[in-house]
Design an enzyme around this catalytic site. Structure first.
Site, mmCIF file in Angstrom:
data_model
loop_
_atom_site.group_PDB
_atom_site.id
_atom_site.type_symbol
_atom_site.label_atom_id
_atom_site.label_comp_id
_atom_site.label_asym_id
_atom_site.label_seq_id
_atom_site.Cartn_x
_atom_site.Cartn_y
_atom_site.Cartn_z
ATOM 1 N N ASP A 28 0.844 -1.191 0.000
ATOM 2 C CA ASP A 28 0.000 0.000 0.000
ATOM 3 C C ASP A 28 0.880 1.242 0.000
ATOM 4 O O ASP A 28 1.724 1.420 0.880
ATOM 5 C CB ASP A 28 -0.925 -0.008 1.216
ATOM 6 C CG ASP A 28 -2.036 1.028 1.069
ATOM 7 O OD1 ASP A 28 -2.464 1.278 -0.065
ATOM 8 O OD2 ASP A 28 -2.462 1.584 2.092
ATOM 9 N N GLU B 214 -10.595 3.920 3.227
ATOM 10 C CA GLU B 214 -9.692 4.758 2.436
ATOM 11 C C GLU B 214 -9.990 4.506 0.965
ATOM 12 O O GLU B 214 -9.932 3.361 0.490
ATOM 13 C CB GLU B 214 -8.222 4.440 2.753
ATOM 14 C CG GLU B 214 -7.812 4.936 4.126
ATOM 15 C CD GLU B 214 -6.307 4.869 4.384
ATOM 16 O OE1 GLU B 214 -5.623 4.038 3.741
ATOM 17 O OE2 GLU B 214 -5.816 5.650 5.218
ATOM 18 N N TYR C 54 1.270 5.630 -0.533
ATOM 19 C CA TYR C 54 0.784 6.826 0.176
ATOM 20 C C TYR C 54 1.050 7.989 -0.773
ATOM 21 O O TYR C 54 1.774 8.909 -0.466
ATOM 22 C CB TYR C 54 1.597 6.926 1.482
ATOM 23 C CG TYR C 54 1.133 7.886 2.531
ATOM 24 C CD1 TYR C 54 -0.157 7.847 3.038
ATOM 25 C CD2 TYR C 54 2.019 8.823 3.072
ATOM 26 C CE1 TYR C 54 -0.554 8.709 4.045
ATOM 27 C CE2 TYR C 54 1.637 9.692 4.077
ATOM 28 C CZ TYR C 54 0.346 9.621 4.567
ATOM 29 O OH TYR C 54 -0.044 10.471 5.578
ATOM 30 N N HIS D 142 -3.838 14.152 0.480
ATOM 31 C CA HIS D 142 -4.161 13.288 1.622
ATOM 32 C C HIS D 142 -3.027 13.290 2.649
ATOM 33 O O HIS D 142 -3.263 13.424 3.852
ATOM 34 C CB HIS D 142 -4.434 11.855 1.152
ATOM 35 C CG HIS D 142 -4.476 10.876 2.290
ATOM 36 N ND1 HIS D 142 -5.502 10.855 3.209
ATOM 37 C CD2 HIS D 142 -3.606 9.901 2.689
ATOM 38 C CE1 HIS D 142 -5.261 9.908 4.115
ATOM 39 N NE2 HIS D 142 -4.113 9.322 3.823
ATOM 40 N N ARG E 247 -0.376 16.602 13.483
ATOM 41 C CA ARG E 247 0.676 17.452 14.043
ATOM 42 C C ARG E 247 0.353 18.948 14.039
ATOM 43 O O ARG E 247 1.192 19.753 14.404
ATOM 44 C CB ARG E 247 1.992 17.204 13.283
ATOM 45 C CG ARG E 247 2.645 15.881 13.648
ATOM 46 C CD ARG E 247 3.947 15.658 12.928
ATOM 47 N NE ARG E 247 3.720 15.225 11.542
ATOM 48 C CZ ARG E 247 3.429 13.960 11.201
ATOM 49 N NH1 ARG E 247 3.372 13.022 12.123
ATOM 50 N NH2 ARG E 247 3.216 13.637 9.952
ATOM 51 N N THR F 166 -4.667 6.741 -0.190
ATOM 52 C CA THR F 166 -5.939 7.463 -0.189
ATOM 53 C C THR F 166 -5.889 8.634 -1.167
ATOM 54 O O THR F 166 -4.919 9.386 -1.183
ATOM 55 C CB THR F 166 -6.221 7.997 1.227
ATOM 56 O OG1 THR F 166 -6.089 6.920 2.131
ATOM 57 C CG2 THR F 166 -7.603 8.614 1.320
ATOM 58 N N GLN G 249 -4.088 2.240 14.791
ATOM 59 C CA GLN G 249 -2.980 2.762 13.978
ATOM 60 C C GLN G 249 -2.152 3.782 14.763
ATOM 61 O O GLN G 249 -0.915 3.739 14.759
ATOM 62 C CB GLN G 249 -3.554 3.410 12.710
ATOM 63 C CG GLN G 249 -2.506 3.891 11.715
ATOM 64 C CD GLN G 249 -3.142 4.497 10.452
ATOM 65 O OE1 GLN G 249 -4.369 4.547 10.308
ATOM 66 N NE2 GLN G 249 -2.313 4.962 9.547
HETATM 67 CA CA CA Z 1 -3.962 3.208 2.580
#
Ligand code: CA
Length: 412
Positions: A125, A198, A127, A132, A141, A348, A239
């Protein structure tokens, strides 16, 4: 390239709004209820074409459809896929010379259900969407958070779990895991309270690469068999506790849903477009001057128990910063080898505006702004019996390429 609708003798396929015109011809596996049998298939209008039977009848060349699961056909490479596409477009054409023989292989779509189309070898997966990744950083943050420099230089990813990849329609059980209470620091093992979806695209690999070998752009492009919609279900509270310092593990491994039909690169060719503007120039091995993403409209609908539907987001696959080909170049670049049936999630996909964010974490901005549903109820994260439906459509003036939906219901 022709941007015309290619007409078929299956008349429903010629409707401007049909997801499956002769321009599409995705590959999948169907289960015929009356015969209790699975077969390799493509879909045309409101019919499916039984490729396993067509191969038996010698209507099409022997490309491994007798094995039902598509891995064997996928292993024949991009030239076989392009060849069968041409043959199928002739067999199903408006003026087909083999209409009656082809008719023996057609079955109404609604008399079949979809089964798993291929054996997933490994799942990675990525990113790869900047909108996103930046939103997720800000939620965790604070508003001034930026992405780290590595994000702009390589497509960040983790190795996921292939065993829990399921096709559309499969229920997803709410997972339990270790959760740390943010207020008092107490750690408990309990059901997730922050279950999310997602919205991603999945890239299906149709070729292999030996350990130690790497890929240039053209080689990587040739290894891609096609694309599906992908929902990378995520438990945000699990997570948040487990991901440091090595990234997500159990918060993502309990289920990943994919749409049933694999849409080919040939069908998506007219929808290639350039990726978003680069922040840093990518290193030469990414061959960024050749990079393309796809203009595919994406939509997510939340269906509550009882059936009330709310379209909670709309975005587009062209928001991906790293293209599927560049993800694959990067994946292979250290020499891990690539296998037939590997699946890569894009990460995502979010747009810039609110309402185009690709998961509930972003839509509810970390749970701080609840999402209004058409029933009058509100959600920050998913409740039991909620069903999430992903849809994807690429639209030209004269035809559409549909993915068919990717849905999953949360059960307890
Ligand atoms: Ca993902």
């Amino acid at each position: 390239m022709s941007l015309d609708l290619i007409k078929s003798f299956v008349e429903t396929a010629n409707n401007r709004d049909c997801d499956f015109p002769l321009n599409n011809l995705p590959f999948g596996v169907c289960f015929e209820k009356s015969k209790q049998k699975c077969f390799s298939a493509t879909v045309i209008g409101d019919q499916v074409l039984n490729l396993t039977f067509a191969e038996e009848l010698d209507l099409i060349p022997d490309l491994g459809f007798k094995n039902v699961l598509l891995n064997s056909f996928m292993s024949k490479g991009s030239s076989a896929r392009k060849e069968i596409r041409k043959i199928l477009q002739e067999l199903l054409a408006e003026n087909s010379k083999k209409m009656s023989a082809v008719g023996r292989c057609l079955i109404p779509l609604n008399s079949c259900t979809n089964s798993k189309a291929f054996e997933v070898s490994e799942y990675t997966d990525f990113y790869s969407c900047k909108n996103h990744a930046l939103n997720a950083s800000k939620i965790i943050r604070g508003e001034n958070a930026e992405l780290s420099k590595n994000w702009y230089n390589l497509p960040v990813a983790y190795n996921g779990r292939a065993s829990s990849i399921v096709i559309t329609g499969s229920d997803i059980r709410r997972p339990s895991g270790q959760i740390c209470d943010q207020n008092n620091g107490i750690v408990k093992f309990e059901p997730t309270k922050k279950l999310d979806f997602e919205l991603e695209m999945g890239t299906v690999i149709g070729g292999s690469l030996p350990i130690g070998d790497t890929l240039d752009f053209e080689e990587a492009e040739n290894l891609i068999f096609g694309y599906v919609l992908l929902n990378d279900w995520s438990a945000r509270d699990i997570q948040a506790w487990e991901y440091q310092p090595l990234g997500p593990f159990l918060s993502k491994s309990f289920g990943t849903s994919i749409s049933p039909w694999i849409v080919t690169p040939e069908a998506l060719e007219p929808f290639k477009t350039t990726p978003p503007k680069r922040v840093f120039q990518l290193l030469p091995h990414f061959e960024d001057d050749k990079a393309f993403v796809f203009d595919i409209d994406l939509k997510v609908t939340l269906v509550e128990q009882g059936g009330t539907e709310t379209d909670i987001l709309q975005t587009n696959a062209k928001e991906l910063y790293y293209s599927p080909v560049q993800q694959l170049i990067h994946h292979a670049s250290a020499g891990c080898g690539i296998s037939i049936g590997d699946l890569m999630g894009s990460g995502t996909i979010s747009g810039i505006e609110k309402g185009s964010f690709g998961c509930m974490l972003e839509l509810s901005w970390g749970g701080r702004e609840k999402i209004a549903l058409s029933s009058g109820k509100k959600r920050d994260f998913l409740q039991d019996n909620d069903t999430v439906v992903l849809n994807g459509t690429a639209t030209e003036e004269k035809f559409k390429i549909g993915f068919s939906s990717c849905s999953g219901r949360i059960i307890n």
